[in-house]
Design a protein around this motif. Sequence first.
Motif, PDB file in Angstrom:
ATOM      1  N   HIS A 167     -41.372 -13.453 -40.488  1.00 46.03           N
ATOM      2  CA  HIS A 167     -41.434 -12.184 -40.560  1.00 46.03           C
ATOM      3  C   HIS A 167     -42.726 -11.141 -40.172  1.00 46.03           C
ATOM      4  CE1 HIS A 167     -39.433  -8.313 -41.740  1.00 46.03           C
ATOM      5  NE2 HIS A 167     -40.606  -7.773 -42.897  1.00 46.03           N
ATOM      6  N   ARG A 192     -32.652 -10.884 -51.214  1.00 48.96           N
ATOM      7  CA  ARG A 192     -33.145  -9.322 -50.955  1.00 48.96           C
ATOM      8  C   ARG A 192     -33.602  -8.654 -51.292  1.00 48.96           C
ATOM      9  NH1 ARG A 192     -30.231  -5.488 -50.431  1.00 48.96           N
ATOM     10  NH2 ARG A 192     -28.230  -5.778 -52.441  1.00 48.96           N
ATOM     11  N   LEU A 208     -40.404 -17.328 -45.006  1.00 46.75           N
ATOM     12  CA  LEU A 208     -39.767 -17.565 -45.851  1.00 46.75           C
ATOM     13  C   LEU A 208     -39.055 -19.747 -45.650  1.00 46.75           C
ATOM     14  CD1 LEU A 208     -36.639 -15.736 -46.755  1.00 46.75           C
ATOM     15  CD2 LEU A 208     -36.497 -18.297 -46.070  1.00 46.75           C
ATOM     16  N   LEU A 224     -37.298  -8.970 -51.632  1.00 47.97           N
ATOM     17  CA  LEU A 224     -37.575  -9.124 -50.178  1.00 47.97           C
ATOM     18  C   LEU A 224     -38.467  -7.121 -50.958  1.00 47.97           C
ATOM     19  CD1 LEU A 224     -36.007 -11.394 -48.049  1.00 47.97           C
ATOM     20  CD2 LEU A 224     -38.375 -11.396 -48.334  1.00 47.97           C
ATOM     21  N   ARG A 255     -33.849  -7.020 -46.312  1.00 49.68           N
ATOM     22  CA  ARG A 255     -34.143  -5.909 -47.535  1.00 49.68           C
ATOM     23  C   ARG A 255     -33.750  -4.955 -47.577  1.00 49.68           C
ATOM     24  NH1 ARG A 255     -37.881  -5.473 -43.793  1.00 49.68           N
ATOM     25  NH2 ARG A 255     -39.411  -3.286 -43.024  1.00 49.68           N
ATOM     26  N   ILE A 266     -40.921 -17.944 -50.398  1.00 45.28           N
ATOM     27  CA  ILE A 266     -41.432 -16.704 -49.955  1.00 45.28           C
ATOM     28  C   ILE A 266     -42.500 -17.035 -49.355  1.00 45.28           C
ATOM     29  CG2 ILE A 266     -40.998 -14.329 -49.261  1.00 45.28           C
ATOM     30  CD1 ILE A 266     -39.007 -14.744 -50.625  1.00 45.28           C
ATOM     31  N   ASP A 298     -41.924  -5.460 -50.240  1.00 39.83           N
ATOM     32  CA  ASP A 298     -41.965  -4.368 -49.534  1.00 39.83           C
ATOM     33  C   ASP A 298     -42.113  -3.211 -50.251  1.00 39.83           C
ATOM     34  OD1 ASP A 298     -41.909  -2.538 -47.606  1.00 39.83           O
ATOM     35  OD2 ASP A 298     -39.923  -2.299 -47.290  1.00 39.83           O
ATOM     36  N   TYR A 357     -44.503 -12.289 -43.626  1.00 39.72           N
ATOM     37  CA  TYR A 357     -44.235 -13.734 -44.364  1.00 39.72           C
ATOM     38  C   TYR A 357     -43.316 -14.629 -43.731  1.00 39.72           C
ATOM     39  CZ  TYR A 357     -39.229 -12.285 -45.283  1.00 39.72           C
ATOM     40  OH  TYR A 357     -38.176 -11.476 -44.648  1.00 39.72           O
TER      41      TYR A 357
END
Length: 310
Positions: A126, A232, A249, A235, A92, A270, A239, A247
Amino acid sequence: MTTQRRKRGELRRNPLNGDWTVLAPERGERPHGTTGPCPFCPGPGEDTPPETWRLRDPDRDEWRVRSVPNRYPLSERHEVLIESPRHDWDFRTATDDEAEAVLLAWQWRHLALREHSAQVVVFRNHGAQAGRSRAHPHSQLVGLPVLAPSARRGLELSRAYYRAGGRRYLDDQLDIALEAETRLVLISPHCVAFTPFAPVVAFETRFVPRLARADFAAATRTEIADVARSLRRVLQALDDELGDPAYNLVVETAPTGWERAAFLSWSIRILPRLEITAGLELATGIPVVTTTPEHAASVLRDRIGARLRA
Ligand SMILES: [Zn+2]
Protein backbone atom coordinates in the motif's frame (compact mmCIF):
# COMPACT_ATOMS: atom_id res chain seq x y z
CA MET A 1 26.75 -21.10 -9.40
CA THR A 2 23.21 -22.41 -9.06
CA THR A 3 20.75 -20.78 -11.36
CA GLN A 4 17.21 -21.77 -12.01
CA ARG A 5 15.76 -20.31 -15.16
CA ARG A 6 12.09 -19.45 -15.23
CA LYS A 7 9.98 -17.94 -17.90
CA ARG A 8 10.49 -14.45 -16.53
CA GLY A 9 12.05 -14.12 -13.09
CA GLU A 10 15.40 -15.88 -12.68
CA LEU A 11 16.51 -17.32 -9.37
CA ARG A 12 20.19 -16.98 -8.54
CA ARG A 13 21.88 -18.34 -5.48
CA ASN A 14 24.62 -16.72 -3.43
CA PRO A 15 27.42 -19.35 -3.52
CA LEU A 16 28.61 -18.57 0.02
CA ASN A 17 25.41 -18.67 2.08
CA GLY A 18 22.94 -20.23 -0.36
CA ASP A 19 20.52 -17.27 -0.17
CA TRP A 20 18.31 -16.73 -3.20
CA THR A 21 17.86 -13.57 -5.26
CA VAL A 22 15.10 -13.08 -7.86
CA LEU A 23 16.30 -11.27 -10.98
CA ALA A 24 13.32 -9.78 -12.77
CA PRO A 25 14.59 -7.13 -15.23
CA GLU A 26 11.16 -6.95 -16.89
CA ARG A 27 9.72 -5.60 -13.67
CA GLY A 28 11.96 -2.56 -14.07
CA GLU A 29 9.83 -1.69 -17.09
CA ARG A 30 6.61 -1.67 -15.07
CA PRO A 31 4.59 1.48 -15.49
CA HIS A 32 4.71 3.61 -12.36
CA GLY A 33 2.81 6.65 -13.57
CA THR A 34 -0.88 7.28 -13.80
CA THR A 35 -1.01 8.13 -17.50
CA GLY A 36 -3.71 6.52 -19.61
CA PRO A 37 -6.75 4.61 -18.42
CA CYS A 38 -6.41 2.26 -15.46
CA PRO A 39 -6.09 -1.31 -16.81
CA PHE A 40 -7.77 -2.74 -13.68
CA CYS A 41 -10.91 -0.58 -13.83
CA PRO A 42 -13.89 -2.26 -15.55
CA GLY A 43 -14.82 -0.60 -18.84
CA PRO A 44 -13.32 0.06 -22.25
CA GLY A 45 -9.84 0.80 -20.84
CA GLU A 46 -9.63 -2.51 -18.98
CA ASP A 47 -6.49 -4.34 -20.04
CA THR A 48 -5.31 -7.44 -18.17
CA PRO A 49 -4.21 -10.96 -19.14
CA PRO A 50 -7.10 -13.50 -19.16
CA GLU A 51 -8.73 -13.82 -15.75
CA THR A 52 -7.92 -16.91 -13.66
CA TRP A 53 -10.73 -16.55 -11.12
CA ARG A 54 -13.51 -14.23 -10.01
CA LEU A 55 -15.82 -13.78 -7.09
CA ARG A 56 -19.18 -12.56 -8.31
CA ASP A 57 -21.09 -9.81 -6.62
CA PRO A 58 -24.36 -11.51 -5.59
CA ASP A 59 -26.30 -8.22 -5.78
CA ARG A 60 -25.02 -6.90 -9.08
CA ASP A 61 -24.09 -8.41 -12.39
CA GLU A 62 -20.37 -7.83 -11.94
CA TRP A 63 -17.32 -9.14 -10.15
CA ARG A 64 -16.33 -8.28 -6.65
CA VAL A 65 -12.75 -9.61 -6.66
CA ARG A 66 -10.85 -11.12 -9.58
CA SER A 67 -7.39 -12.52 -10.19
CA VAL A 68 -5.20 -12.28 -13.28
CA PRO A 69 -1.62 -13.36 -14.03
CA ASN A 70 0.91 -10.63 -13.31
CA ARG A 71 2.27 -9.03 -16.52
CA TYR A 72 5.65 -8.60 -14.84
CA PRO A 73 5.98 -11.86 -12.92
CA LEU A 74 8.50 -12.65 -10.22
CA SER A 75 7.94 -16.37 -10.79
CA GLU A 76 5.89 -18.55 -13.13
CA ARG A 77 2.96 -18.35 -10.75
CA HIS A 78 2.47 -14.75 -9.88
CA GLU A 79 -1.06 -13.40 -9.71
CA VAL A 80 -2.55 -9.99 -9.13
CA LEU A 81 -5.73 -9.98 -7.12
CA ILE A 82 -7.83 -6.97 -8.06
CA GLU A 83 -9.63 -6.27 -4.81
CA SER A 84 -12.54 -4.20 -6.12
CA PRO A 85 -13.96 -2.79 -9.36
CA ARG A 86 -13.66 0.62 -7.68
CA HIS A 87 -10.45 2.52 -8.25
CA ASP A 88 -10.70 4.40 -4.95
CA TRP A 89 -11.54 1.36 -2.83
CA ASP A 90 -9.45 0.64 0.24
CA PHE A 91 -9.52 -1.70 3.21
CA ARG A 92 -9.87 1.04 5.76
CA THR A 93 -12.97 2.51 4.11
CA ALA A 94 -14.44 -0.81 2.91
CA THR A 95 -17.57 -2.50 4.20
CA ASP A 96 -17.07 -5.62 6.29
CA ASP A 97 -18.38 -7.75 3.41
CA GLU A 98 -15.93 -6.26 0.94
CA ALA A 99 -12.95 -6.72 3.26
CA GLU A 100 -14.05 -10.30 3.92
CA ALA A 101 -14.28 -11.00 0.17
CA VAL A 102 -10.61 -10.05 -0.26
CA LEU A 103 -9.48 -12.41 2.49
CA LEU A 104 -11.62 -15.22 1.06
CA ALA A 105 -9.98 -14.56 -2.32
CA TRP A 106 -6.55 -14.87 -0.70
CA GLN A 107 -7.61 -18.28 0.62
CA TRP A 108 -8.95 -19.47 -2.75
CA ARG A 109 -5.97 -18.36 -4.78
CA HIS A 110 -3.55 -19.70 -2.18
CA LEU A 111 -5.17 -23.12 -2.57
CA ALA A 112 -5.01 -22.86 -6.36
CA LEU A 113 -1.34 -21.86 -6.55
CA ARG A 114 0.07 -24.13 -3.87
CA GLU A 115 -0.32 -27.28 -5.98
CA HIS A 116 2.73 -26.36 -8.05
CA SER A 117 4.72 -24.33 -5.53
CA ALA A 118 6.96 -24.99 -2.55
CA GLN A 119 5.53 -21.89 -0.92
CA VAL A 120 2.85 -19.33 -1.79
CA VAL A 121 3.41 -15.78 -0.56
CA VAL A 122 0.39 -13.47 -0.18
CA PHE A 123 1.09 -9.79 0.23
CA ARG A 124 -0.33 -6.34 -0.28
CA ASN A 125 1.75 -3.22 -0.93
CA HIS A 126 0.00 0.00 0.00
CA GLY A 127 1.55 3.29 -1.10
CA ALA A 128 4.47 3.96 -3.43
CA GLN A 129 6.97 3.70 -0.57
CA ALA A 130 5.84 0.12 -0.03
CA GLY A 131 6.54 -0.78 -3.65
CA ARG A 132 3.08 -0.34 -5.13
CA SER A 133 3.20 0.39 -8.86
CA ARG A 134 -0.56 0.63 -9.61
CA ALA A 135 -2.99 2.87 -7.78
CA HIS A 136 -5.92 0.48 -8.26
CA PRO A 137 -6.36 -1.57 -5.05
CA HIS A 138 -4.75 -4.97 -5.43
CA SER A 139 -2.79 -7.64 -3.63
CA GLN A 140 -0.46 -10.29 -5.00
CA LEU A 141 0.21 -14.00 -4.70
CA VAL A 142 3.53 -15.50 -5.70
CA GLY A 143 4.10 -19.25 -5.90
CA LEU A 144 7.80 -19.94 -5.35
CA PRO A 145 9.47 -23.08 -6.76
CA VAL A 146 11.79 -23.18 -3.72
CA LEU A 147 11.32 -22.55 -0.02
CA ALA A 148 12.66 -19.13 0.98
CA PRO A 149 15.47 -19.33 3.59
CA SER A 150 13.33 -17.35 6.04
CA ALA A 151 10.50 -19.89 5.63
CA ARG A 152 12.88 -22.80 6.12
CA ARG A 153 14.34 -21.16 9.21
CA GLY A 154 10.83 -20.39 10.50
CA LEU A 155 9.89 -24.06 10.11
CA GLU A 156 12.97 -25.27 11.95
CA LEU A 157 12.66 -22.77 14.80
CA SER A 158 8.92 -23.34 15.24
CA ARG A 159 9.41 -27.09 15.37
CA ALA A 160 12.26 -26.81 17.88
CA TYR A 161 10.16 -24.44 20.03
CA TYR A 162 7.21 -26.84 19.99
CA ARG A 163 9.36 -29.86 20.81
CA ALA A 164 10.96 -28.08 23.75
CA GLY A 165 7.75 -26.91 25.44
CA GLY A 166 4.83 -28.62 23.71
CA ARG A 167 3.38 -25.25 22.68
CA ARG A 168 3.26 -23.22 19.50
CA TYR A 169 5.44 -20.13 19.54
CA LEU A 170 2.58 -17.85 18.47
CA ASP A 171 0.22 -19.28 21.10
CA ASP A 172 2.74 -18.28 23.75
CA GLN A 173 3.26 -14.85 22.19
CA LEU A 174 -0.50 -14.36 22.16
CA ASP A 175 -0.80 -15.31 25.84
CA ILE A 176 2.04 -12.98 26.81
CA ALA A 177 0.44 -10.09 24.91
CA LEU A 178 -2.96 -10.80 26.52
CA GLU A 179 -1.49 -11.01 29.98
CA ALA A 180 0.75 -7.92 29.88
CA GLU A 181 -1.81 -5.86 27.89
CA THR A 182 0.78 -3.15 27.07
CA ARG A 183 1.22 -4.43 23.51
CA LEU A 184 -2.43 -5.29 22.84
CA VAL A 185 -4.07 -3.44 19.97
CA LEU A 186 -7.41 -5.20 19.61
CA ILE A 187 -9.23 -8.25 20.97
CA SER A 188 -11.89 -9.89 18.86
CA PRO A 189 -13.84 -13.16 19.21
CA HIS A 190 -11.59 -15.01 16.76
CA CYS A 191 -8.35 -13.05 16.64
CA VAL A 192 -6.05 -10.76 18.57
CA ALA A 193 -3.88 -7.97 17.20
CA PHE A 194 -0.75 -6.95 19.05
CA THR A 195 2.60 -5.28 18.45
CA PRO A 196 5.53 -7.71 18.72
CA PHE A 197 8.05 -7.47 21.56
CA ALA A 198 10.91 -6.91 19.09
CA PRO A 199 9.35 -5.33 16.01
CA VAL A 200 11.27 -4.91 12.74
CA VAL A 201 9.55 -1.59 11.91
CA ALA A 202 7.68 1.06 13.89
CA PHE A 203 3.97 0.20 14.38
CA GLU A 204 4.43 -3.38 13.17
CA THR A 205 1.18 -5.17 14.07
CA ARG A 206 0.47 -8.88 14.04
CA PHE A 207 -2.93 -10.58 13.79
CA VAL A 208 -3.03 -14.02 15.36
CA PRO A 209 -6.09 -16.32 15.29
CA ARG A 210 -7.29 -17.51 18.68
CA LEU A 211 -7.62 -21.01 17.29
CA ALA A 212 -4.18 -21.71 15.87
CA ARG A 213 -3.90 -23.56 12.58
CA ALA A 214 -0.90 -23.94 10.31
CA ASP A 215 -2.85 -23.19 7.16
CA PHE A 216 -4.43 -19.80 6.48
CA ALA A 217 -6.65 -21.35 3.79
CA ALA A 218 -8.17 -23.64 6.44
CA ALA A 219 -9.54 -20.77 8.55
CA THR A 220 -13.35 -20.84 8.67
CA ARG A 221 -15.62 -18.26 7.12
CA THR A 222 -16.52 -16.94 10.57
CA GLU A 223 -12.87 -16.53 11.50
CA ILE A 224 -12.05 -14.85 8.20
CA ALA A 225 -14.94 -12.39 8.61
CA ASP A 226 -13.67 -11.50 12.08
CA VAL A 227 -10.06 -11.09 10.94
CA ALA A 228 -11.18 -8.92 8.00
CA ARG A 229 -13.16 -6.64 10.31
CA SER A 230 -10.24 -6.42 12.76
CA LEU A 231 -7.78 -5.68 9.98
CA ARG A 232 -9.97 -2.88 8.74
CA ARG A 233 -10.19 -1.31 12.19
CA VAL A 234 -6.44 -1.41 12.74
CA LEU A 235 -5.75 0.05 9.27
CA GLN A 236 -8.21 2.85 10.09
CA ALA A 237 -6.36 3.49 13.36
CA LEU A 238 -3.00 3.59 11.54
CA ASP A 239 -4.50 6.07 9.08
CA ASP A 240 -5.92 8.22 11.92
CA GLU A 241 -2.57 8.28 13.68
CA LEU A 242 -0.10 8.43 10.80
CA GLY A 243 -2.11 9.80 7.84
CA ASP A 244 -2.49 6.90 5.41
CA PRO A 245 1.00 5.45 5.81
CA ALA A 246 2.53 3.15 3.21
CA TYR A 247 2.65 -0.44 4.45
CA ASN A 248 3.26 -4.02 3.43
CA LEU A 249 0.79 -6.62 4.59
CA VAL A 250 1.99 -10.23 4.60
CA VAL A 251 0.04 -13.42 5.25
CA GLU A 252 2.35 -15.88 7.00
CA THR A 253 1.18 -19.44 6.51
CA ALA A 254 2.48 -22.99 6.20
CA PRO A 255 4.58 -23.85 3.15
CA THR A 256 3.20 -26.57 0.86
CA GLY A 257 3.20 -29.95 2.58
CA TRP A 258 3.19 -28.45 6.10
CA GLU A 259 -0.48 -27.43 6.22
CA ARG A 260 -1.24 -29.80 9.08
CA ALA A 261 1.89 -29.20 11.14
CA ALA A 262 0.93 -28.94 14.82
CA PHE A 263 3.80 -26.56 15.56
CA LEU A 264 2.80 -23.85 13.06
CA SER A 265 0.23 -21.06 13.20
CA TRP A 266 -0.76 -18.68 10.43
CA SER A 267 -0.83 -14.95 11.09
CA ILE A 268 -1.02 -11.63 9.29
CA ARG A 269 1.60 -8.91 9.68
CA ILE A 270 1.25 -5.24 8.85
CA LEU A 271 4.58 -3.53 8.35
CA PRO A 272 4.25 0.26 7.96
CA ARG A 273 6.99 1.87 5.87
CA LEU A 274 7.65 5.01 7.85
CA GLU A 275 11.43 4.95 7.74
CA ILE A 276 13.98 4.28 5.04
CA THR A 277 16.35 1.37 5.55
CA ALA A 278 19.79 2.89 6.15
CA GLY A 279 23.40 1.72 6.27
CA LEU A 280 23.41 0.00 9.67
CA GLU A 281 20.38 -2.07 8.78
CA LEU A 282 21.77 -3.07 5.40
CA ALA A 283 25.18 -3.84 6.89
CA THR A 284 23.98 -5.84 9.87
CA GLY A 285 20.39 -6.85 9.20
CA ILE A 286 19.50 -5.35 12.60
CA PRO A 287 16.51 -3.00 12.31
CA VAL A 288 16.53 0.36 14.06
CA VAL A 289 12.96 1.12 15.23
CA THR A 290 12.17 4.56 16.58
CA THR A 291 8.79 3.83 18.24
CA THR A 292 8.45 1.28 21.03
CA PRO A 293 5.81 -1.42 20.45
CA GLU A 294 4.24 -0.46 23.81
CA HIS A 295 3.76 3.13 22.65
CA ALA A 296 2.50 2.08 19.22
CA ALA A 297 -0.06 -0.29 20.77
CA SER A 298 -1.33 2.31 23.22
CA VAL A 299 -1.75 4.90 20.46
CA LEU A 300 -3.60 2.44 18.21
CA ARG A 301 -5.86 1.30 21.09
CA ASP A 302 -6.78 4.93 21.74
CA ARG A 303 -7.56 5.52 18.07
CA ILE A 304 -9.76 2.41 17.87
CA GLY A 305 -11.51 3.42 21.09
CA ALA A 306 -12.14 6.95 19.79
CA ARG A 307 -13.83 5.60 16.66
CA LEU A 308 -16.01 3.23 18.70
CA ARG A 309 -17.15 6.14 20.89
CA ALA A 310 -17.81 8.44 17.92
ZN1 LIG B 1 -8.59 1.50 -11.61
